[in-house]
Design a protein around this motif. Structure first.
Motif, PDB file in Angstrom:
ATOM      1  N   UNK A 190       1.254  -1.487  -0.235  1.00 25.77           N
ATOM      2  CA  UNK A 190       0.140  -0.068   0.153  1.00 25.77           C
ATOM      3  C   UNK A 190       0.312   1.372  -0.046  1.00 25.77           C
ATOM      4  N   UNK A 191       1.823   1.402   0.554  1.00 25.92           N
ATOM      5  CA  UNK A 191       2.802   2.338   0.838  1.00 25.92           C
ATOM      6  C   UNK A 191       3.629   2.327  -0.700  1.00 25.92           C
ATOM      7  N   UNK A 230      -4.577   5.579  -1.548  1.00 25.44           N
ATOM      8  CA  UNK A 230      -4.654   4.378  -2.319  1.00 25.44           C
ATOM      9  C   UNK A 230      -5.263   2.987  -1.064  1.00 25.44           C
ATOM     10  N   UNK A 231      -5.647   3.665  -0.087  1.00 23.02           N
ATOM     11  CA  UNK A 231      -6.491   2.660   1.087  1.00 23.02           C
ATOM     12  C   UNK A 231      -7.678   3.361   1.397  1.00 23.02           C
ATOM     13  N   UNK A 232      -7.898   4.472   1.210  1.00 19.59           N
ATOM     14  CA  UNK A 232      -9.583   5.457   1.733  1.00 19.59           C
ATOM     15  C   UNK A 232     -10.167   5.113  -0.151  1.00 19.59           C
ATOM     16  N   UNK A 233      -9.360   4.775  -1.349  1.00 16.26           N
ATOM     17  CA  UNK A 233     -10.384   4.336  -2.295  1.00 16.26           C
ATOM     18  C   UNK A 233     -10.438   3.274  -2.981  1.00 16.26           C
ATOM     19  N   UNK A 234      -9.626   1.970  -2.827  1.00 14.80           N
ATOM     20  CA  UNK A 234     -10.361   0.763  -2.042  1.00 14.80           C
ATOM     21  C   UNK A 234     -11.312   0.490  -1.239  1.00 14.80           C
ATOM     22  N   UNK A 235     -10.643   1.020  -0.267  1.00 17.47           N
ATOM     23  CA  UNK A 235     -11.818   0.240   0.537  1.00 17.47           C
ATOM     24  C   UNK A 235     -13.109   1.213   0.574  1.00 17.47           C
ATOM     25  N   UNK A 236     -13.514   2.379  -0.063  1.00 16.94           N
ATOM     26  CA  UNK A 236     -14.654   2.407  -0.678  1.00 16.94           C
ATOM     27  C   UNK A 236     -14.895   2.063  -1.692  1.00 16.94           C
ATOM     28  N   UNK A 237     -14.694   1.207  -2.396  1.00 17.88           N
ATOM     29  CA  UNK A 237     -14.785   0.990  -3.544  1.00 17.88           C
ATOM     30  C   UNK A 237     -14.817   1.568  -4.668  1.00 17.88           C
TER      31      UNK A 237
END
Length: 435
Positions: A190-191, A230-237
């Motif tokens: 993710x980093x 990269x994290x928030x967009x993944x979690x939000x779909x």
């Protein structure tokens, strides 16, 4: 007849300090590291690392230099065997660029980005580490603690860099061999994928060319900066990361990795603060993964000094003694500043510093020459001027009859060297100092 010669001496007061080491000029290795990491000076290379990064702005064809530098560092480290103590960040990647696991024009471009920076005191692998630290900082990421002293490999290492088409078990085993747990694997990917993306020429099966043959770049998230998108967009779909949403599930390695613990790790680093902290820790461990027997330094830090801030009223004077250590009559062995310029960089700012560089240009009689020099700094604040004299010894000159001029000399090419030295009756001494 008088021959005028130009010699350049460089000195910085914002030197590195560790708990067990006190700076005493000259320290060529630390001087070289300081210039690359903190000053990010273009000399003697003609261009600085920050200039190559172009302020973290992607290039005209979508290439992202900072992302390529971080990928280069990971691929160099990825064949590390933590248990056996082999491989790691050792610049062996320079001998491995023909492998499919290291595919990508960016890998070769990065190898040329770094080619002029290693030298007698700084290894190729240290430059790769410095490049990662500078790239992450310039793109808004955390300040990665940096250690120095890596040793370059002379041959290729074993294969073993993870590839998108591999299954989760293979990825987990690969990261475990490198010394990272499953959760750390998720965080490190993710980093590393916070910027950059997948390009058609490198992975045409993942990002095919358009109908008219145009090549594309599909980014891992919607921003070019080092951030938690990269994290928030993944979690939000909402992510368009091709390694997550590609219809061919064989190549969705990010999806397999990110979801491997039911998104526990991704949720834990979803805030900007948690993401930055975790990435700083993991990337530092990545850079510190070196072969057994390689001893890295303590974390490199700039030495805090009172003069690390600007003061337009400051008066700086350079003094020196002649060859025999004698004083000069009528204050003849002194020189005022001829010019100043700011040297503020991202890493200086984060250390709470905004230093300036002071330059001196004065003739020195070669018959009496100079044995050492020092500085008097008057802040014009009613207090006694401070003396900077290298811990009481002065800054000693070892070359007083023949002066080596490195800026006009060249490295070996086909076993040919060009070495420029200055010999004459008088010399012009140009001295740089950061306060």
């Amino acid at each position: 007849m008088h021959t005028m010669i130009l010699a350049r001496l460089s000195f910085a007061l914002t030197f590195f300090s560790t708990a067990t080491w006190a700076y005493h000029w000259p320290e060529p290795k630390f001087d070289a590291i300081e210039a690359l990491l903190y000053e990010q000076s273009p000399e003697p290379h003609g261009v600085s690392l920050t200039a190559i990064l172009n302020k973290c702005v992607p290039g005209p064809t979508g290439e992202h230099t900072a992302a390529e530098w971080v990928r280069f560092a990971y691929h160099d480290m990825a064949t590390h065997n933590a248990e056996a103590g082999t491989g790691g960040l050792d610049a062996s990647l320079y001998y491995e660029l023909d492998r499919q696991e290291n595919v990508g024009l960016g890998m070769r471009v990065t190898s040329f980005d770094f080619v002029d920076f290693p030298g007698k005191y700084v290894s190729r692998s240290d430059i790769i580490a410095i490049g990662t630290v500078v790239a992450v900082a310039e793109c808004g990421g955390p300040t990665i603690p940096l250690r120095m002293g890596r040793v370059d490999a002379l041959v290729a290492g074993p294969a073993g860099v993870p590839e998108p088409q591999q299954d989760l078990a293979s990825h987990t085993a690969s990261f475990r061999r490198q010394g990272f747990t499953q959760s750390e694997m998720i965080g490190l990917v993710a980093c590393g994928h916070t910027f950059g993306g997948v390009r058609t020429p490198d992975f045409p099966d993942i990002v095919p060319a358009t109908a008219d043959g145009s090549q594309l770049v599909v980014t891992f998230d919607s921003t070019p900066k080092f951030d938690n998108a990269i994290v928030t967009e993944y979690l939000a779909g909402t992510t368009k990361n091709p390694l997550v949403v590609h219809p061919n599930r064989t190549v969705t390695s990010d999806l397999r990795i990110f979801s491997s613990d039911n998104n526990v790790t991704m949720k834990s680093i979803s805030s900007p603060q948690a993401y930055s902290k975790r990435c700083g820790d993991l990337l530092a461990r990545m850079l510190d993964s070196v072969p057994k027997g390689v001893q890295l330094s303590e974390v490199i830090k700039p030495l805090p000094v009172k003069l690390a801030t600007k003061n337009p009223e400051r008066k700086v004077t350079m003094f020196w003694e002649n060859r025999s250590g004698g004083k000069c009559a009528h204050n003849a062995c002194s020189a005022p500043v001829v010019s100043t310029n700011d040297t503020t960089t991202t890493l200086f700012q984060r250390a709470g510093m905004s230093p300036q560089k002071y330059r001196f240009n004065t003739p020195i009689n070669v018959t009496t020459s100079v044995s050492k020099f020092w500085f008097e700094v008057d802040e014009n604040d009613g207090k006694k001027p401070q003396i900077y004299n290298n811990g009481g010894t002065g800054y000693e000159i070892q070359q007083d009859r023949v002066l080596f001029v490195p800026e006009l000399s060249t490295n070996a090419f086909n076993n040919n060297f060009t070495v420029v030295v200055a010999v004459g009756f008088r010399a012009v001494l140009v001295f740089s100092k950061i306060l």
